[in-house]
Design an enzyme around this catalytic site. Sequence first.
Site, PDB file in Angstrom:
ATOM      1  N   HIS A 298     -15.855  19.408  21.539  1.00  0.00           N
ATOM      2  CA  HIS A 298     -16.618  20.620  20.406  1.00  0.00           C
ATOM      3  C   HIS A 298     -17.578  21.740  21.468  1.00  0.00           C
ATOM      4  O   HIS A 298     -18.214  21.930  20.975  1.00  0.00           O
ATOM      5  CB  HIS A 298     -17.208  19.467  19.761  1.00  0.00           C
ATOM      6  CG  HIS A 298     -16.673  18.850  18.937  1.00  0.00           C
ATOM      7  ND1 HIS A 298     -16.705  17.807  17.893  1.00  0.00           N
ATOM      8  CD2 HIS A 298     -15.699  18.453  19.152  1.00  0.00           C
ATOM      9  CE1 HIS A 298     -16.119  17.620  17.486  1.00  0.00           C
ATOM     10  NE2 HIS A 298     -14.520  17.473  18.326  1.00  0.00           N
TER      11      HIS A 298
ATOM     12  N   ASP B   5      -4.960  19.182  16.407  1.00  0.00           N
ATOM     13  CA  ASP B   5      -5.959  20.001  15.599  1.00  0.00           C
ATOM     14  C   ASP B   5      -7.483  20.216  16.674  1.00  0.00           C
ATOM     15  O   ASP B   5      -7.632  18.955  18.288  1.00  0.00           O
ATOM     16  CB  ASP B   5      -5.632  19.518  14.147  1.00  0.00           C
ATOM     17  CG  ASP B   5      -7.213  18.550  14.562  1.00  0.00           C
ATOM     18  OD1 ASP B   5      -5.920  17.472  15.314  1.00  0.00           O
ATOM     19  OD2 ASP B   5      -7.530  18.117  13.035  1.00  0.00           O
TER      20      ASP B   5
ATOM     21  N   GLU C 264      -7.073  10.707  23.708  1.00  0.00           N
ATOM     22  CA  GLU C 264      -7.740  11.324  24.045  1.00  0.00           C
ATOM     23  C   GLU C 264      -8.734  11.499  25.562  1.00  0.00           C
ATOM     24  O   GLU C 264      -9.142  10.446  25.939  1.00  0.00           O
ATOM     25  CB  GLU C 264      -8.907  10.485  22.753  1.00  0.00           C
ATOM     26  CG  GLU C 264      -8.717  10.678  21.315  1.00  0.00           C
ATOM     27  CD  GLU C 264      -9.587  11.872  20.633  1.00  0.00           C
ATOM     28  OE1 GLU C 264     -10.355  13.028  21.272  1.00  0.00           O
ATOM     29  OE2 GLU C 264      -9.308  11.762  19.319  1.00  0.00           O
TER      30      GLU C 264
ATOM     31  N   GLU D 195      -6.853  15.433  12.489  1.00  0.00           N
ATOM     32  CA  GLU D 195      -7.931  14.109  12.895  1.00  0.00           C
ATOM     33  C   GLU D 195     -10.074  14.695  12.889  1.00  0.00           C
ATOM     34  O   GLU D 195     -10.377  14.050  13.093  1.00  0.00           O
ATOM     35  CB  GLU D 195      -7.258  14.007  14.503  1.00  0.00           C
ATOM     36  CG  GLU D 195      -7.741  12.291  14.863  1.00  0.00           C
ATOM     37  CD  GLU D 195      -9.519  13.080  15.743  1.00  0.00           C
ATOM     38  OE1 GLU D 195     -10.325  11.671  16.171  1.00  0.00           O
ATOM     39  OE2 GLU D 195     -10.269  13.986  15.916  1.00  0.00           O
ATOM     40  N   GLU D 196      -9.910  15.819  13.536  1.00  0.00           N
ATOM     41  CA  GLU D 196     -10.966  16.541  13.081  1.00  0.00           C
ATOM     42  C   GLU D 196     -11.672  16.938  11.924  1.00  0.00           C
ATOM     43  O   GLU D 196     -12.926  16.561  11.859  1.00  0.00           O
ATOM     44  CB  GLU D 196     -11.327  17.590  14.114  1.00  0.00           C
ATOM     45  CG  GLU D 196     -10.710  17.977  16.090  1.00  0.00           C
ATOM     46  CD  GLU D 196     -11.477  17.343  16.336  1.00  0.00           C
ATOM     47  OE1 GLU D 196     -12.534  17.102  16.197  1.00  0.00           O
ATOM     48  OE2 GLU D 196     -11.691  17.283  17.778  1.00  0.00           O
TER      49      GLU D 196
ATOM     50  N   ASP E 198      -9.995  18.199  24.646  1.00  0.00           N
ATOM     51  CA  ASP E 198     -10.053  17.671  23.248  1.00  0.00           C
ATOM     52  C   ASP E 198      -8.921  17.753  22.300  1.00  0.00           C
ATOM     53  O   ASP E 198      -9.469  18.626  21.439  1.00  0.00           O
ATOM     54  CB  ASP E 198     -11.581  17.895  22.442  1.00  0.00           C
ATOM     55  CG  ASP E 198     -11.711  16.718  20.808  1.00  0.00           C
ATOM     56  OD1 ASP E 198     -10.917  15.570  20.829  1.00  0.00           O
ATOM     57  OD2 ASP E 198     -12.885  16.778  20.386  1.00  0.00           O
TER      58      ASP E 198
ATOM     59  N   HIS F  50      -3.946  14.006  18.722  1.00  0.00           N
ATOM     60  CA  HIS F  50      -4.659  14.986  17.784  1.00  0.00           C
ATOM     61  C   HIS F  50      -4.268  16.603  18.701  1.00  0.00           C
ATOM     62  O   HIS F  50      -4.831  16.276  19.570  1.00  0.00           O
ATOM     63  CB  HIS F  50      -5.211  14.466  16.794  1.00  0.00           C
ATOM     64  CG  HIS F  50      -6.665  15.563  17.758  1.00  0.00           C
ATOM     65  ND1 HIS F  50      -7.246  16.818  17.642  1.00  0.00           N
ATOM     66  CD2 HIS F  50      -7.331  13.899  18.004  1.00  0.00           C
ATOM     67  CE1 HIS F  50      -8.955  16.303  18.434  1.00  0.00           C
ATOM     68  NE2 HIS F  50      -8.681  14.918  18.974  1.00  0.00           N
TER      69      HIS F  50
END
Length: 411
Positions: A370, A79, A170, A144-145, A110, A77
């Site tokens: 994050h 994003d 990931e 995805e997030e 991430d 992903h």
Amino acid sequence: MEFAKIVEQAKKYQPEMTRFLRDMLAIPSESCQEEKVVLRIKQEMEKVGFDEVKIDPMGNVLGRIGHGPHVIAMDAHIDTVGVGNMANWEFDPYKGFEDDEVIGGRGASDQEGGMASMVYAGKIIKDLGLEGEYTLWVVGSVQEEDCDGLCWQYIINEDKLVPEFVVITEPTDGKIYRGQRGRMEIQVKTQGVSCHGSAPERGDNAIYKMAPILEELRALHENLLDHPFLGKGTLTVSEIFHTSPSRCAVADSCWISIDRRLTAGETWEYAIQQIKNLPSVKAAKAEVTMYQYDRPAYTGLVYPTECYFPTWLIEDGHPVCGTLEEAYAELFKKKPEVDKWTFSTNGVSIMGRYGIPCIGFGPGHEDQAHAPNEKTWKKELVDCAAMYAAIPLLYVKKYADKMPKNTQNLV
């Protein structure tokens, strides 16, 4: 297959992977705002020689190598979450930084690092003639997030891409991951009647009705199912809201959001019913529902879904596990560690909804996700590029004929 040559070629491309990753990190790409980074990925795929590159109506970028009968996919992903409080960053999250070992920036672990490694794995496949009886799709997925797995619901249902298995890139801390707990987003709502705050007995306070529900939810968390590999189901109240005519009035509605993590054996029906069965929920006549997601992609497309993200687990000894474990051992001359993700991935749709086997191996570390000062490691970019280049041909030569029959043509 000459594994040493694959490693050598991956090391050769470390500067290009680093440059490409830093280019991606410099482009803000929060969920539903990924267009510019998608275009940058498309440009790099075309530059290194992918056979086909396309962007679907949702905005996912898909690059193809080969045209053989065994269809394999790898997913990153692309994003990111936002940067949060800038005071917590020691460097600009978009300008980023690098030294001899690490690259910093929002999305480094991430998980745009996985995309950098995948694209250059494609280059290695082309360089070393590792094409074979397979078609490899390298996917840069969006949103995805915001709603993990939604992108793959679209890819499978609308793009009609149904691979035999998917490598999720990931971050895995240098390990191979074969599962994760699922999750769901639940709302519990109580209704009341407002009145002037000077005479609260005239009304019916919806916040007070919620209070015993909160206590019983905390107790429910302690008694959720456990699993020897994936771990325990969890429940936490993540948000609380209310309506009231004013600060001088009794609240006439109150609702909470619940983040529910699902271990093996827990379904969405089971999780909802557990909450409905609580005495406080029954007494308050509270409404228990699942949230829905319908935010438009950057292309404007809306593809609504319920906020249910099923658990998935591929068993130890599965041919897909065997493929990655052998590739790792041959490339790096040591036995891999096999573990699981703590957080959620696009596997919730790929395997959780559709039963297509998933396996994880990606650059970066989970604890960077994050977090401020996010970074990834250059060595892991190289190792992952080597793995991604070796996996497809090893699979078709040694493991494809061992796949369980029920994993073919699942959709």
